[in-house]
Design a protein around this motif. Structure first.
Motif, PDB file in Angstrom:
ATOM      1  N   VAL A 369       0.857  -1.181   0.000  1.00  0.00           N
ATOM      2  CA  VAL A 369       0.000   0.000   0.000  1.00  0.00           C
ATOM      3  C   VAL A 369       0.893   1.232   0.000  1.00  0.00           C
ATOM      4  O   VAL A 369       1.637   1.461   0.958  1.00  0.00           O
ATOM      5  N   TYR A 370       0.878   2.011  -1.108  1.00  0.00           N
ATOM      6  CA  TYR A 370       1.585   3.292  -1.184  1.00  0.00           C
ATOM      7  C   TYR A 370       0.608   4.389  -0.773  1.00  0.00           C
ATOM      8  O   TYR A 370      -0.449   4.547  -1.388  1.00  0.00           O
ATOM      9  N   PHE A 371       0.965   5.176   0.240  1.00  0.00           N
ATOM     10  CA  PHE A 371       0.082   6.234   0.702  1.00  0.00           C
ATOM     11  C   PHE A 371       0.274   7.493  -0.138  1.00  0.00           C
ATOM     12  O   PHE A 371       1.400   7.946  -0.353  1.00  0.00           O
ATOM     13  N   ASN A 372      -0.834   8.038  -0.633  1.00  0.00           N
ATOM     14  CA  ASN A 372      -0.823   9.295  -1.402  1.00  0.00           C
ATOM     15  C   ASN A 372       0.185   9.239  -2.551  1.00  0.00           C
ATOM     16  O   ASN A 372       1.099  10.065  -2.647  1.00  0.00           O
ATOM     17  N   ALA A 373      -0.012   8.257  -3.432  1.00  0.00           N
ATOM     18  CA  ALA A 373       0.879   8.085  -4.584  1.00  0.00           C
ATOM     19  C   ALA A 373       0.570   9.144  -5.641  1.00  0.00           C
ATOM     20  O   ALA A 373      -0.537   9.189  -6.181  1.00  0.00           O
ATOM     21  N   LYS A 374       1.532  10.005  -5.934  1.00  0.00           N
ATOM     22  CA  LYS A 374       1.344  11.111  -6.862  1.00  0.00           C
ATOM     23  C   LYS A 374       1.109  10.630  -8.292  1.00  0.00           C
ATOM     24  O   LYS A 374       1.738   9.675  -8.755  1.00  0.00           O
ATOM     25  N   ARG A 375       0.198  11.308  -8.995  1.00  0.00           N
ATOM     26  CA  ARG A 375      -0.128  11.009 -10.382  1.00  0.00           C
ATOM     27  C   ARG A 375       0.338  12.155 -11.276  1.00  0.00           C
ATOM     28  O   ARG A 375       0.568  13.273 -10.818  1.00  0.00           O
ATOM     29  N   ASP A 376       0.429  11.866 -12.568  1.00  0.00           N
ATOM     30  CA  ASP A 376       0.768  12.929 -13.529  1.00  0.00           C
ATOM     31  C   ASP A 376      -0.439  13.784 -13.881  1.00  0.00           C
ATOM     32  O   ASP A 376      -0.301  14.980 -14.135  1.00  0.00           O
ATOM     33  N   GLY A 377      -1.636  13.185 -13.890  1.00  0.00           N
ATOM     34  CA  GLY A 377      -2.810  13.947 -14.295  1.00  0.00           C
ATOM     35  C   GLY A 377      -4.002  13.766 -13.391  1.00  0.00           C
ATOM     36  O   GLY A 377      -4.788  14.683 -13.181  1.00  0.00           O
ATOM     37  N   GLN A 378      -4.145  12.566 -12.803  1.00  0.00           N
ATOM     38  CA  GLN A 378      -5.285  12.257 -11.959  1.00  0.00           C
ATOM     39  C   GLN A 378      -5.049  12.698 -10.516  1.00  0.00           C
ATOM     40  O   GLN A 378      -3.908  12.946 -10.112  1.00  0.00           O
ATOM     41  N   PRO A 379      -6.110  12.796  -9.710  1.00  0.00           N
ATOM     42  CA  PRO A 379      -5.956  13.180  -8.299  1.00  0.00           C
ATOM     43  C   PRO A 379      -5.127  12.156  -7.530  1.00  0.00           C
ATOM     44  O   PRO A 379      -5.148  10.957  -7.818  1.00  0.00           O
ATOM     45  N   THR A 380      -4.399  12.636  -6.529  1.00  0.00           N
ATOM     46  CA  THR A 380      -3.584  11.772  -5.679  1.00  0.00           C
ATOM     47  C   THR A 380      -4.466  10.877  -4.817  1.00  0.00           C
ATOM     48  O   THR A 380      -5.453  11.327  -4.239  1.00  0.00           O
ATOM     49  N   GLU A 381      -4.131   9.599  -4.733  1.00  0.00           N
ATOM     50  CA  GLU A 381      -4.805   8.657  -3.838  1.00  0.00           C
ATOM     51  C   GLU A 381      -3.863   7.506  -3.545  1.00  0.00           C
ATOM     52  O   GLU A 381      -2.785   7.382  -4.139  1.00  0.00           O
ATOM     53  N   ASP A 382      -4.252   6.656  -2.601  1.00  0.00           N
ATOM     54  CA  ASP A 382      -3.423   5.504  -2.258  1.00  0.00           C
ATOM     55  C   ASP A 382      -3.357   4.524  -3.427  1.00  0.00           C
ATOM     56  O   ASP A 382      -4.307   4.380  -4.202  1.00  0.00           O
ATOM     57  N   LEU A 383      -2.227   3.824  -3.531  1.00  0.00           N
ATOM     58  CA  LEU A 383      -2.011   2.809  -4.560  1.00  0.00           C
ATOM     59  C   LEU A 383      -1.779   1.472  -3.881  1.00  0.00           C
ATOM     60  O   LEU A 383      -0.961   1.352  -2.964  1.00  0.00           O
ATOM     61  N   HIS A 384      -2.486   0.448  -4.321  1.00  0.00           N
ATOM     62  CA  HIS A 384      -2.308  -0.918  -3.819  1.00  0.00           C
ATOM     63  C   HIS A 384      -1.742  -1.773  -4.945  1.00  0.00           C
ATOM     64  O   HIS A 384      -2.112  -1.606  -6.109  1.00  0.00           O
ATOM     65  N   GLN A 385      -0.865  -2.726  -4.583  1.00  0.00           N
ATOM     66  CA  GLN A 385      -0.323  -3.605  -5.611  1.00  0.00           C
ATOM     67  C   GLN A 385       0.023  -4.972  -5.036  1.00  0.00           C
ATOM     68  O   GLN A 385       0.376  -5.102  -3.864  1.00  0.00           O
ATOM     69  N   ILE A 386      -0.114  -5.992  -5.878  1.00  0.00           N
ATOM     70  CA  ILE A 386       0.316  -7.336  -5.539  1.00  0.00           C
ATOM     71  C   ILE A 386       1.776  -7.483  -5.953  1.00  0.00           C
ATOM     72  O   ILE A 386       2.182  -6.985  -7.012  1.00  0.00           O
ATOM     73  N   SER A 387       2.572  -8.133  -5.115  1.00  0.00           N
ATOM     74  CA  SER A 387       4.018  -8.120  -5.310  1.00  0.00           C
ATOM     75  C   SER A 387       4.609  -9.506  -5.102  1.00  0.00           C
ATOM     76  O   SER A 387       4.185 -10.252  -4.211  1.00  0.00           O
ATOM     77  N   LEU A 388       5.593  -9.844  -5.925  1.00  0.00           N
ATOM     78  CA  LEU A 388       6.363 -11.082  -5.802  1.00  0.00           C
ATOM     79  C   LEU A 388       7.829 -10.726  -5.615  1.00  0.00           C
ATOM     80  O   LEU A 388       8.392  -9.975  -6.414  1.00  0.00           O
ATOM     81  N   GLN A 389       8.438 -11.234  -4.549  1.00  0.00           N
ATOM     82  CA  GLN A 389       9.861 -11.013  -4.301  1.00  0.00           C
ATOM     83  C   GLN A 389      10.555 -12.345  -4.106  1.00  0.00           C
ATOM     84  O   GLN A 389      10.034 -13.243  -3.435  1.00  0.00           O
ATOM     85  N   VAL A 390      11.756 -12.490  -4.683  1.00  0.00           N
ATOM     86  CA  VAL A 390      12.577 -13.688  -4.525  1.00  0.00           C
ATOM     87  C   VAL A 390      13.924 -13.273  -3.954  1.00  0.00           C
ATOM     88  O   VAL A 390      14.583 -12.363  -4.486  1.00  0.00           O
ATOM     89  N   ASN A 391      14.322 -13.913  -2.851  1.00  0.00           N
ATOM     90  CA  ASN A 391      15.608 -13.648  -2.205  1.00  0.00           C
ATOM     91  C   ASN A 391      16.511 -14.865  -2.309  1.00  0.00           C
ATOM     92  O   ASN A 391      16.067 -15.986  -2.039  1.00  0.00           O
ATOM     93  N   LEU A 392      17.771 -14.635  -2.663  1.00  0.00           N
ATOM     94  CA  LEU A 392      18.795 -15.678  -2.640  1.00  0.00           C
ATOM     95  C   LEU A 392      19.814 -15.303  -1.570  1.00  0.00           C
ATOM     96  O   LEU A 392      20.436 -14.240  -1.645  1.00  0.00           O
TER      97      LEU A 392
END
Length: 507
Positions: A369-392
């Motif tokens: 969850v990114y709080f207040n993710a800035k946009r180029d044209g649209q109003p600022t709002e939170d951004l949610h994303q699904i994420s995959l991370q691999v560690n070696l």
């Protein structure tokens, strides 16, 4: 008395030998399968009159949880229609039940996030259930049936369609994560379950450039796209291998370009295995960032030269092409990379090794969850994303990390990331249940009107893992993300599940 002493020495030697073998971690096998599927999505009429169906193809890897249930991960990309550059990432769960020796039913569910190419994807969140009938040909299986896709977070893409899939068994051997960084002599490993043929794998982190040619690309004609990404290859014969390659743009054009390729190649070793020549060919999906790849289907012929710089680490230089089959999108590619070769999960091979070490591997699925993710044209709002991370794990406390993420809520469905970096974690405490970590990642990001400039972001974070069982941890973290050339500057939190194991690496 001499006979008694001799007998005592023999008994002590046998006990010592048994103790050495017993302490070697147990080899376990996880049943798993890879899957390629295709569906043709009926697109709503929005900005393109009478829009063609979007051909959507996926690459999945699923673990069998028992005799009939599975779960895993999948990434989809557009390969036909008008939405080249449309990508998603998600999680799979399903039931595979045999009706006899060969026929089976496969009922499953995919949840993910993503979008792109100006499609009406809303926030990016979507579901994709399916119900298929399949047939197992022993070394592979095929299945097909009904599926449904719904971008439900404000998107307009909703479609029932036929799907078809190819599945290949891809089981793997492993040991519990607690075995990581333990070393054993080859002579001892040969007396254990690990006395089998080793398998060869390579991992490469690379930087690539794509020089755009042709008159079909508008303002991007003649520009050079700079990309960062990774490539994983598995050898199924001495010289033949299969690979997956993922890249994202961080400079040269507006952020958002990405490509994913699946392919194969031939490996020729020279100079006492210190110099390698590799010929590769891949096919996949790509687009975004204002690049016109039409439907998104791309091919990737390439020639690479590698030189050993230290033990199993090579420097790689590659030259090739990334293009659509009709040359509407046509680029020459050039790149450099750092490649790491691993002989794993067995001690029988053509080379001479003196010892084996177990290396830790983490596969982390989480929600950001990114709080207040800035946009180029649209109003600022939170951004949610699904994420995959691999560690070696490089050692007990330092790890190399790679991460990809796709927006699934927050009106930014086309946003995606591909980043790499380093992290450090503490030794376990609180009855060996808890570890604390910190990491710093950087790489390419863009799309969805999120203000990332040409795509380069920095993403430090810290958090903890809490042990649930031998293979699973609960994971949570917080951090900060900053776009070097854009206005994105947000704190974030994430939480998810960490699946971790160890594998045997020969030294």
């Amino acid at each position: 008395m001499k006979k008694f002493l001799l007998l005592l020495v023999i008994v002590l030697c046998i006990q010592s030998l048994v103790a050495q073998v017993d302490k070697i971690p147990k080899k376990k096998t996880q049943e798993a399968f890879g899957k390629l599927d295709f569906l043709s999505i009926d697109m709503p009429e929005t900005d393109i009159p009478n829009e063609k169906n979007m051909g959507f193809t996926g690459i999945h890897y699923n673990l069998m949880l028992n005799d009939w249930a599975y779960a895993g991960l999948g990434i989809y990309g557009a390969v036909s229609g008008n939405r080249g550059g449309f990508f998603t990432l998600g999680v799979n769960a399903g039931i595979k039940k045999y009706l006899g020796e060969s026929f089976y039913i496969d009922s499953g569910f995919h949840f993910g996030g993503g979008g792109g190419a100006g499609a009406p994807d809303g926030g990016g969140a979507f579901i994709l259930p399916h119900f298929n009938l399949g047939y197992n040909f022993k070394h592979f299986s095929v299945n097909s049936g009904w599926s449904y896709v719904n971008f439900f977070d404000g998107g307009e893409i909703k479609s029932h369609q036929f799907n078809v899939a190819l599945e290949i068994p891809l089981d793997y051997d492993y040991a519990d994560f607690e075995a990581s960084e333990n070393e054993f002599e080859i002579i001892d490993l040969k007396k254990s379950d690990w006395n089998v043929n080793s398998k060869r794998t390579s991992l490469m982190l690379h930087l690539n450039t794509l020089k755009i040619n042709g008159n079909t690309q508008g303002i991007n004609n003649g520009k050079t796209i700079k990309l960062a990404g990774f490539e994983i290859a598995n050898y199924f014969a001495k010289n033949w291998f299969a690979f997956v390659k993922v890249d994202g743009a961080f400079d040269g054009i507006k952020a958002g370009y990405m490509d994913v390729f699946l392919g194969g190649g031939y490996h020729l070793s020279l100079n006492k295995n210190s110099t390698n020549i590799l010929a590769k060919f891949g096919a996949g999906a790509g687009g975004g960032g204002g690049v016109d790849t039409q439907g998104g289907f791309l091919i990737y012929p390439d020639l690479s030269i590698e030189q050993r710089i230290f033990n199993d680490i090579f420097i790689s230089v590659n030259k090739g092409f990334v293009m659509s089959p009709n040359s509407h999108f046509y680029t020459s590619s050039f790149g450099v990379g750092l490649k790491y070769y691993v002989e794993r999960n067995g001690v029988i091979n053509d080379h001479s090794y003196s010892e084996g070490k177990f290396k830790g591997l983490d596969v982390i699925v989480k929600q950001d969850v990114y709080f207040n993710a800035k946009r180029d044209g649209q109003p600022t709002e939170d951004l949610h994303q699904i994420s995959l991370q691999v560690n070696l794990n490089l050692n007990k406390n330092i790890y190399l990390a790679g991460q990809t993420s796709f927006a699934n809520f927050g009106n930014a469905g086309a946003y995606a990331e591909g980043i790499v970096g380093l992290g450090a974690n503490t030794n376990p405490f609180l009855n060996d249940k808890m570890t604390i970590f910190a990491q710093a990642l950087a790489g390419a990001a863009g799309g969805g009107d999120i203000s990332t400039g040409e795509g380069l972001i920095l993403k430090p974070s810290a958090g903890f893992n809490y042990k649930l069982n031998n293979s699973l941890d609960f994971r949570a973290a917080g951090g900060y993300v900053k776009a070097k050339g854009g206005s994105l500057s947000s704190t974030f939190i994430n939480f998810g599940i960490n699946y971790h194991i160890s594998f045997l690496k020969l030294n």
